[in-house]
Design a protein around this motif. Structure first.
Motif, PDB file in Angstrom:
ATOM      1  N   SER A 183       0.828  -1.206   0.000  1.00 14.09           N
ATOM      2  CA  SER A 183       0.000   0.000   0.000  1.00 14.09           C
ATOM      3  C   SER A 183       0.866   1.262   0.000  1.00 14.09           C
ATOM      4  O   SER A 183       0.524   2.245  -0.661  1.00 14.09           O
ATOM      5  N   GLU A 184       1.983   1.226   0.709  1.00 13.27           N
ATOM      6  CA  GLU A 184       2.887   2.373   0.717  1.00 13.27           C
ATOM      7  C   GLU A 184       3.484   2.611  -0.669  1.00 13.27           C
ATOM      8  O   GLU A 184       3.599   3.751  -1.123  1.00 13.27           O
ATOM      9  N   ILE A 185       3.855   1.551  -1.341  1.00  7.67           N
ATOM     10  CA  ILE A 185       4.401   1.686  -2.692  1.00  7.67           C
ATOM     11  C   ILE A 185       3.343   2.240  -3.633  1.00  7.67           C
ATOM     12  O   ILE A 185       3.621   3.123  -4.453  1.00  7.67           O
ATOM     13  N   THR A 186       2.113   1.749  -3.511  1.00  6.27           N
ATOM     14  CA  THR A 186       1.029   2.236  -4.362  1.00  6.27           C
ATOM     15  C   THR A 186       0.752   3.708  -4.093  1.00  6.27           C
ATOM     16  O   THR A 186       0.601   4.499  -5.037  1.00  6.27           O
ATOM     17  N   LYS A 187       0.693   4.101  -2.814  1.00  3.44           N
ATOM     18  CA  LYS A 187       0.455   5.505  -2.474  1.00  3.44           C
ATOM     19  C   LYS A 187       1.573   6.393  -3.001  1.00  3.44           C
ATOM     20  O   LYS A 187       1.329   7.467  -3.550  1.00  3.44           O
ATOM     21  N   SER A 188       2.807   5.940  -2.838  1.00  2.00           N
ATOM     22  CA  SER A 188       3.956   6.705  -3.304  1.00  2.00           C
ATOM     23  C   SER A 188       3.930   6.845  -4.825  1.00  2.00           C
ATOM     24  O   SER A 188       4.222   7.915  -5.362  1.00  2.00           O
ATOM     25  N   ALA A 189       3.578   5.780  -5.513  1.00  2.00           N
ATOM     26  CA  ALA A 189       3.507   5.830  -6.968  1.00  2.00           C
ATOM     27  C   ALA A 189       2.415   6.789  -7.422  1.00  2.00           C
ATOM     28  O   ALA A 189       2.597   7.539  -8.385  1.00  2.00           O
ATOM     29  N   GLU A 190       1.273   6.779  -6.745  1.00  2.00           N
ATOM     30  CA  GLU A 190       0.185   7.686  -7.107  1.00  2.00           C
ATOM     31  C   GLU A 190       0.573   9.141  -6.840  1.00  2.00           C
ATOM     32  O   GLU A 190       0.225  10.039  -7.607  1.00  2.00           O
ATOM     33  N   LYS A 191       1.311   9.393  -5.752  1.00  2.00           N
ATOM     34  CA  LYS A 191       1.767  10.754  -5.457  1.00  2.00           C
ATOM     35  C   LYS A 191       2.730  11.261  -6.514  1.00  2.00           C
ATOM     36  O   LYS A 191       2.741  12.443  -6.839  1.00  2.00           O
ATOM     37  N   GLN A 192       3.552  10.372  -7.025  1.00  2.00           N
ATOM     38  CA  GLN A 192       4.534  10.753  -8.040  1.00  2.00           C
ATOM     39  C   GLN A 192       3.923  10.840  -9.428  1.00  2.00           C
ATOM     40  O   GLN A 192       4.596  11.200 -10.378  1.00  2.00           O
ATOM     41  N   GLY A 193       2.655  10.470  -9.543  1.00  2.00           N
ATOM     42  CA  GLY A 193       1.981  10.535 -10.834  1.00  2.00           C
ATOM     43  C   GLY A 193       2.212   9.324 -11.712  1.00  2.00           C
ATOM     44  O   GLY A 193       1.974   9.371 -12.916  1.00  2.00           O
ATOM     45  N   ILE A 194       2.681   8.258 -11.123  1.00  2.00           N
ATOM     46  CA  ILE A 194       2.902   7.026 -11.882  1.00  2.00           C
ATOM     47  C   ILE A 194       1.566   6.313 -12.030  1.00  2.00           C
ATOM     48  O   ILE A 194       0.817   6.154 -11.071  1.00  2.00           O
ATOM     49  N   ASP A 195       1.285   5.883 -13.244  1.00  2.00           N
ATOM     50  CA  ASP A 195       0.017   5.219 -13.527  1.00  2.00           C
ATOM     51  C   ASP A 195       0.068   3.789 -13.008  1.00  2.00           C
ATOM     52  O   ASP A 195       0.809   2.952 -13.526  1.00  2.00           O
ATOM     53  N   THR A 196      -0.711   3.506 -11.979  1.00  2.00           N
ATOM     54  CA  THR A 196      -0.740   2.153 -11.397  1.00  2.00           C
ATOM     55  C   THR A 196      -1.836   1.295 -12.004  1.00  2.00           C
ATOM     56  O   THR A 196      -1.958   0.128 -11.658  1.00  2.00           O
ATOM     57  N   SER A 197      -2.625   1.863 -12.900  1.00  2.00           N
ATOM     58  CA  SER A 197      -3.692   1.075 -13.519  1.00  2.00           C
ATOM     59  C   SER A 197      -3.136   0.032 -14.478  1.00  2.00           C
ATOM     60  O   SER A 197      -3.822  -0.921 -14.831  1.00  2.00           O
ATOM     61  N   VAL A 198      -1.881   0.201 -14.902  1.00  2.00           N
ATOM     62  CA  VAL A 198      -1.260  -0.758 -15.802  1.00  2.00           C
ATOM     63  C   VAL A 198      -1.185  -2.126 -15.133  1.00  2.00           C
ATOM     64  O   VAL A 198      -1.502  -3.147 -15.739  1.00  2.00           O
ATOM     65  N   THR A 199      -0.767  -2.154 -13.878  1.00  2.00           N
ATOM     66  CA  THR A 199      -0.673  -3.437 -13.184  1.00  2.00           C
ATOM     67  C   THR A 199      -2.048  -4.057 -13.004  1.00  2.00           C
ATOM     68  O   THR A 199      -2.194  -5.275 -13.087  1.00  2.00           O
ATOM     69  N   LYS A 200      -3.071  -3.243 -12.783  1.00  2.49           N
ATOM     70  CA  LYS A 200      -4.429  -3.769 -12.649  1.00  2.49           C
ATOM     71  C   LYS A 200      -4.894  -4.351 -13.974  1.00  2.49           C
ATOM     72  O   LYS A 200      -5.500  -5.424 -14.015  1.00  2.49           O
ATOM     73  N   ASP A 201      -4.586  -3.668 -15.085  1.00  2.79           N
ATOM     74  CA  ASP A 201      -4.964  -4.183 -16.401  1.00  2.79           C
ATOM     75  C   ASP A 201      -4.274  -5.514 -16.677  1.00  2.79           C
ATOM     76  O   ASP A 201      -4.898  -6.455 -17.174  1.00  2.79           O
ATOM     77  N   ILE A 202      -3.000  -5.587 -16.346  1.00  3.21           N
ATOM     78  CA  ILE A 202      -2.249  -6.830 -16.567  1.00  3.21           C
ATOM     79  C   ILE A 202      -2.811  -7.946 -15.698  1.00  3.21           C
ATOM     80  O   ILE A 202      -2.988  -9.075 -16.158  1.00  3.21           O
ATOM     81  N   THR A 203      -3.109  -7.634 -14.446  1.00  2.15           N
ATOM     82  CA  THR A 203      -3.683  -8.641 -13.544  1.00  2.15           C
ATOM     83  C   THR A 203      -5.022  -9.130 -14.067  1.00  2.15           C
ATOM     84  O   THR A 203      -5.313 -10.331 -14.032  1.00  2.15           O
ATOM     85  N   ASP A 204      -5.853  -8.212 -14.562  1.00  2.00           N
ATOM     86  CA  ASP A 204      -7.150  -8.607 -15.113  1.00  2.00           C
ATOM     87  C   ASP A 204      -6.991  -9.503 -16.337  1.00  2.00           C
ATOM     88  O   ASP A 204      -7.711 -10.494 -16.492  1.00  2.00           O
TER      89      ASP A 204
END
Length: 97
Positions: A54-75
């Protein structure tokens, strides 16, 4: 014919042997305490990994990194896995035959 479930690729005899060794080493009265300690340790490890995730995800979102890519790949992986299970379900042979 009775099929026995395997636990971590161990057969019934290996599991019984390990249990006998555990009883000999720790004693029957200490086994619940050991199991409780292992359970707490596993829970702490799982909680720690989810906190880190969760910390990595929050940090990535703060930095503007798109985390939806991992969700798309997981799906997509889940979709392929489900399709593969549907396909292999019809292909699998019944081992009891």
């Amino acid at each position: 014919m009775i099929e026995l479930a395997t636990f971590l690729f161990l057969g019934f005899q290996e599991v019984v042997f390990i249990l006998v060794i555990v009883v000999m080493v720790f004693g029957a009265d200490k086994i619940p305490e050991v199991a409780r300690g292992l359970g707490k340790g596993m829970r702490m490890l799982r909680d720690a990994t989810s906190d880190i995730k969760s910390e990595i995800t929050k940090s990535a979102e703060k930095q503007g990194i798109d985390t939806s890519v991992t969700k798309d790949i997981t799906d997509k992986i889940k979709k392929v896995k489900d399709e593969l299970e549907d396909f292999t379900g019809s292909v699998r042979r019944n081992p009891k035959l």
